[in-house]
Design a protein around this motif. Structure first.
Motif, PDB file in Angstrom:
ATOM      1  N   SER A  86       0.794  -1.226   0.000  1.00 56.90           N
ATOM      2  CA  SER A  86       0.000   0.000   0.000  1.00 56.90           C
ATOM      3  C   SER A  86       0.825   1.273   0.000  1.00 56.90           C
ATOM      4  O   SER A  86       0.268   2.366   0.019  1.00 56.90           O
ATOM      5  CB  SER A  86      -0.931   0.000   1.216  1.00 56.90           C
ATOM      6  OG  SER A  86      -0.168  -0.052   2.407  1.00 56.90           O
ATOM      7  N   VAL A  87       2.139   1.174  -0.010  1.00 58.53           N
ATOM      8  CA  VAL A  87       2.957   2.385   0.014  1.00 58.53           C
ATOM      9  C   VAL A  87       4.232   2.169  -0.804  1.00 58.53           C
ATOM     10  O   VAL A  87       4.797   1.090  -0.816  1.00 58.53           O
ATOM     11  CB  VAL A  87       3.300   2.803   1.469  1.00 58.53           C
ATOM     12  CG1 VAL A  87       4.290   1.860   2.099  1.00 58.53           C
ATOM     13  CG2 VAL A  87       3.814   4.218   1.542  1.00 58.53           C
ATOM     14  N   ASP A  88       4.620   3.208  -1.520  1.00 63.59           N
ATOM     15  CA  ASP A  88       5.918   3.243  -2.180  1.00 63.59           C
ATOM     16  C   ASP A  88       6.636   4.490  -1.668  1.00 63.59           C
ATOM     17  O   ASP A  88       6.158   5.147  -0.746  1.00 63.59           O
ATOM     18  CB  ASP A  88       5.770   3.227  -3.705  1.00 63.59           C
ATOM     19  CG  ASP A  88       4.940   4.382  -4.229  1.00 63.59           C
ATOM     20  OD1 ASP A  88       4.613   5.305  -3.453  1.00 63.59           O
ATOM     21  OD2 ASP A  88       4.604   4.382  -5.419  1.00 63.59           O
ATOM     22  N   GLY A  89       7.747   4.819  -2.244  1.00 63.47           N
ATOM     23  CA  GLY A  89       8.512   5.965  -1.754  1.00 63.47           C
ATOM     24  C   GLY A  89       7.754   7.274  -1.816  1.00 63.47           C
ATOM     25  O   GLY A  89       7.802   8.083  -0.886  1.00 63.47           O
ATOM     26  N   GLY A  90       7.034   7.497  -2.911  1.00 64.09           N
ATOM     27  CA  GLY A  90       6.282   8.744  -3.063  1.00 64.09           C
ATOM     28  C   GLY A  90       5.168   8.888  -2.044  1.00 64.09           C
ATOM     29  O   GLY A  90       4.974   9.957  -1.461  1.00 64.09           O
ATOM     30  N   LYS A  91       4.416   7.822  -1.833  1.00 61.13           N
ATOM     31  CA  LYS A  91       3.336   7.868  -0.843  1.00 61.13           C
ATOM     32  C   LYS A  91       3.889   8.056   0.565  1.00 61.13           C
ATOM     33  O   LYS A  91       3.292   8.750   1.381  1.00 61.13           O
ATOM     34  CB  LYS A  91       2.495   6.593  -0.909  1.00 61.13           C
ATOM     35  CG  LYS A  91       1.645   6.513  -2.141  1.00 61.13           C
ATOM     36  CD  LYS A  91       0.862   5.212  -2.165  1.00 61.13           C
ATOM     37  CE  LYS A  91       0.125   5.058  -3.482  1.00 61.13           C
ATOM     38  NZ  LYS A  91      -0.525   3.751  -3.583  1.00 61.13           N
ATOM     39  N   PHE A  92       5.027   7.427   0.827  1.00 64.47           N
ATOM     40  CA  PHE A  92       5.651   7.609   2.137  1.00 64.47           C
ATOM     41  C   PHE A  92       5.982   9.089   2.363  1.00 64.47           C
ATOM     42  O   PHE A  92       5.671   9.648   3.410  1.00 64.47           O
ATOM     43  CB  PHE A  92       6.925   6.770   2.268  1.00 64.47           C
ATOM     44  CG  PHE A  92       7.626   6.964   3.582  1.00 64.47           C
ATOM     45  CD1 PHE A  92       7.284   6.196   4.679  1.00 64.47           C
ATOM     46  CD2 PHE A  92       8.615   7.931   3.734  1.00 64.47           C
ATOM     47  CE1 PHE A  92       7.900   6.395   5.905  1.00 64.47           C
ATOM     48  CE2 PHE A  92       9.242   8.130   4.948  1.00 64.47           C
ATOM     49  CZ  PHE A  92       8.888   7.352   6.033  1.00 64.47           C
ATOM     50  N   LEU A  93       6.615   9.713   1.367  1.00 67.64           N
ATOM     51  CA  LEU A  93       6.980  11.125   1.518  1.00 67.64           C
ATOM     52  C   LEU A  93       5.751  12.024   1.641  1.00 67.64           C
ATOM     53  O   LEU A  93       5.774  12.989   2.401  1.00 67.64           O
ATOM     54  CB  LEU A  93       7.856  11.574   0.347  1.00 67.64           C
ATOM     55  CG  LEU A  93       9.277  11.034   0.333  1.00 67.64           C
ATOM     56  CD1 LEU A  93      10.035  11.551  -0.879  1.00 67.64           C
ATOM     57  CD2 LEU A  93      10.018  11.374   1.613  1.00 67.64           C
ATOM     58  N   LEU A  94       4.699  11.708   0.882  1.00 65.33           N
ATOM     59  CA  LEU A  94       3.470  12.507   1.002  1.00 65.33           C
ATOM     60  C   LEU A  94       2.901  12.432   2.410  1.00 65.33           C
ATOM     61  O   LEU A  94       2.537  13.453   2.996  1.00 65.33           O
ATOM     62  CB  LEU A  94       2.431  12.048  -0.016  1.00 65.33           C
ATOM     63  CG  LEU A  94       2.645  12.527  -1.440  1.00 65.33           C
ATOM     64  CD1 LEU A  94       1.632  11.888  -2.375  1.00 65.33           C
ATOM     65  CD2 LEU A  94       2.562  14.040  -1.509  1.00 65.33           C
ATOM     66  N   TRP A  95       2.804  11.222   2.943  1.00 65.73           N
ATOM     67  CA  TRP A  95       2.298  11.087   4.307  1.00 65.73           C
ATOM     68  C   TRP A  95       3.235  11.757   5.299  1.00 65.73           C
ATOM     69  O   TRP A  95       2.793  12.430   6.219  1.00 65.73           O
ATOM     70  CB  TRP A  95       2.121   9.620   4.686  1.00 65.73           C
ATOM     71  CG  TRP A  95       0.799   9.060   4.306  1.00 65.73           C
ATOM     72  CD1 TRP A  95       0.546   8.100   3.372  1.00 65.73           C
ATOM     73  CD2 TRP A  95      -0.475   9.435   4.829  1.00 65.73           C
ATOM     74  NE1 TRP A  95      -0.796   7.866   3.290  1.00 65.73           N
ATOM     75  CE2 TRP A  95      -1.451   8.666   4.177  1.00 65.73           C
ATOM     76  CE3 TRP A  95      -0.889  10.356   5.793  1.00 65.73           C
ATOM     77  CZ2 TRP A  95      -2.802   8.768   4.456  1.00 65.73           C
ATOM     78  CZ3 TRP A  95      -2.239  10.465   6.070  1.00 65.73           C
ATOM     79  CH2 TRP A  95      -3.184   9.689   5.410  1.00 65.73           C
ATOM     80  N   TYR A  96       4.532  11.578   5.114  1.00 65.55           N
ATOM     81  CA  TYR A  96       5.495  12.098   6.070  1.00 65.55           C
ATOM     82  C   TYR A  96       5.529  13.625   6.063  1.00 65.55           C
ATOM     83  O   TYR A  96       5.505  14.256   7.121  1.00 65.55           O
ATOM     84  CB  TYR A  96       6.888  11.539   5.773  1.00 65.55           C
ATOM     85  CG  TYR A  96       7.830  11.658   6.934  1.00 65.55           C
ATOM     86  CD1 TYR A  96       7.948  10.630   7.855  1.00 65.55           C
ATOM     87  CD2 TYR A  96       8.606  12.809   7.130  1.00 65.55           C
ATOM     88  CE1 TYR A  96       8.801  10.730   8.928  1.00 65.55           C
ATOM     89  CE2 TYR A  96       9.458  12.915   8.202  1.00 65.55           C
ATOM     90  CZ  TYR A  96       9.556  11.864   9.098  1.00 65.55           C
ATOM     91  OH  TYR A  96      10.401  11.979  10.175  1.00 65.55           O
ATOM     92  N   LEU A  97       5.589  14.213   4.872  1.00 66.54           N
ATOM     93  CA  LEU A  97       5.736  15.667   4.782  1.00 66.54           C
ATOM     94  C   LEU A  97       4.402  16.407   4.836  1.00 66.54           C
ATOM     95  O   LEU A  97       4.201  17.274   5.679  1.00 66.54           O
ATOM     96  CB  LEU A  97       6.495  16.029   3.508  1.00 66.54           C
ATOM     97  CG  LEU A  97       7.926  15.501   3.432  1.00 66.54           C
ATOM     98  CD1 LEU A  97       8.522  15.766   2.061  1.00 66.54           C
ATOM     99  CD2 LEU A  97       8.778  16.110   4.529  1.00 66.54           C
ATOM    100  N   LEU A  98       3.495  16.056   3.929  1.00 67.66           N
ATOM    101  CA  LEU A  98       2.214  16.752   3.908  1.00 67.66           C
ATOM    102  C   LEU A  98       1.310  16.318   5.054  1.00 67.66           C
ATOM    103  O   LEU A  98       0.514  17.105   5.557  1.00 67.66           O
ATOM    104  CB  LEU A  98       1.514  16.539   2.563  1.00 67.66           C
ATOM    105  CG  LEU A  98       2.243  17.117   1.350  1.00 67.66           C
ATOM    106  CD1 LEU A  98       1.465  16.828   0.075  1.00 67.66           C
ATOM    107  CD2 LEU A  98       2.489  18.606   1.515  1.00 67.66           C
ATOM    108  N   GLY A  99       1.439  15.064   5.447  1.00 66.89           N
ATOM    109  CA  GLY A  99       0.632  14.566   6.557  1.00 66.89           C
ATOM    110  C   GLY A  99       1.014  15.172   7.888  1.00 66.89           C
ATOM    111  O   GLY A  99       0.279  15.049   8.862  1.00 66.89           O
ATOM    112  N   SER A 100       2.148  15.833   7.946  1.00 67.43           N
ATOM    113  CA  SER A 100       2.547  16.503   9.180  1.00 67.43           C
ATOM    114  C   SER A 100       1.573  17.599   9.562  1.00 67.43           C
ATOM    115  O   SER A 100       1.481  17.990  10.723  1.00 67.43           O
ATOM    116  CB  SER A 100       3.941  17.106   9.032  1.00 67.43           C
ATOM    117  OG  SER A 100       4.883  16.096   8.841  1.00 67.43           O
TER     118      SER A 100
END
Length: 147
Positions: A86-100
């Motif tokens: 359910s996650v790749d590098g891009g989704k991880f960064l989106l959750w990590y950065l924008l999800g903050s």
């Protein structure tokens, strides 16, 4: 046997109890398991020393790049083994950065997704270590030119 029981709750609690030292052990083990489960992709995830040194030198940017690379390898390994991811590098960064911006929960969601996908990949690897082994090799093609 690769570890298949990574948990965000345990990660948080052990980091609190050990004042953050547990995360070093966690990332060391994660790098080793990713390298084992994805050994045929021709890549290598750097270990703990590189993670610490380069993260300090780049003010944390290397840690994000490292996580991106790990999630990409996990996603590729899952696809090669035919298991959902359910996650790749891009989704991880989106959750990590924008999800903050979501009350600070984004990084925790990103880590949870990475851990659960790594657990899935490690379970598939433990069930059949050789099932995804051919994706780094060049296939041999037999061609009969004498007709």
């Amino acid at each position: 046997m690769l570890k298949t029981n990574r948990s965000l709750l345990v990660y948080i609690l052990l980091n609190i109890v050990t004042l953050g030292i547990y995360s070093l052990f966690f990332y060391h083990g994660l790098a080793q398991d990713v390298n084992a489960a994805c050994q045929s992709d021709g890549k290598h995830t750097k270990g703990l020393l590189a993670y610490i040194v380069f993260s300090l030198l780049t003010c944390g940017i290397y840690a994000l790049v490292w996580h991106y690379g790990v999630c990409e390898r996990i996603a590729f390994g899952c696809s090669r083994r035919g298991v959902p991811c359910s996650v790749d590098g891009g989704k991880f960064l989106l959750w990590y950065l924008l999800g903050s911006m979501l009350c600070g929960l984004g990084p925790f969601i990103a880590l949870h997704l990475m851990m659960s996908n790594m657990n899935t990949l490690c379970s598939a690897y433990n069930a059949n270590p050789n099932s995804g082994a051919g994706y780094g090799a060049n296939p041999v093609i037999n061609v009969n030119i004498n007709r």
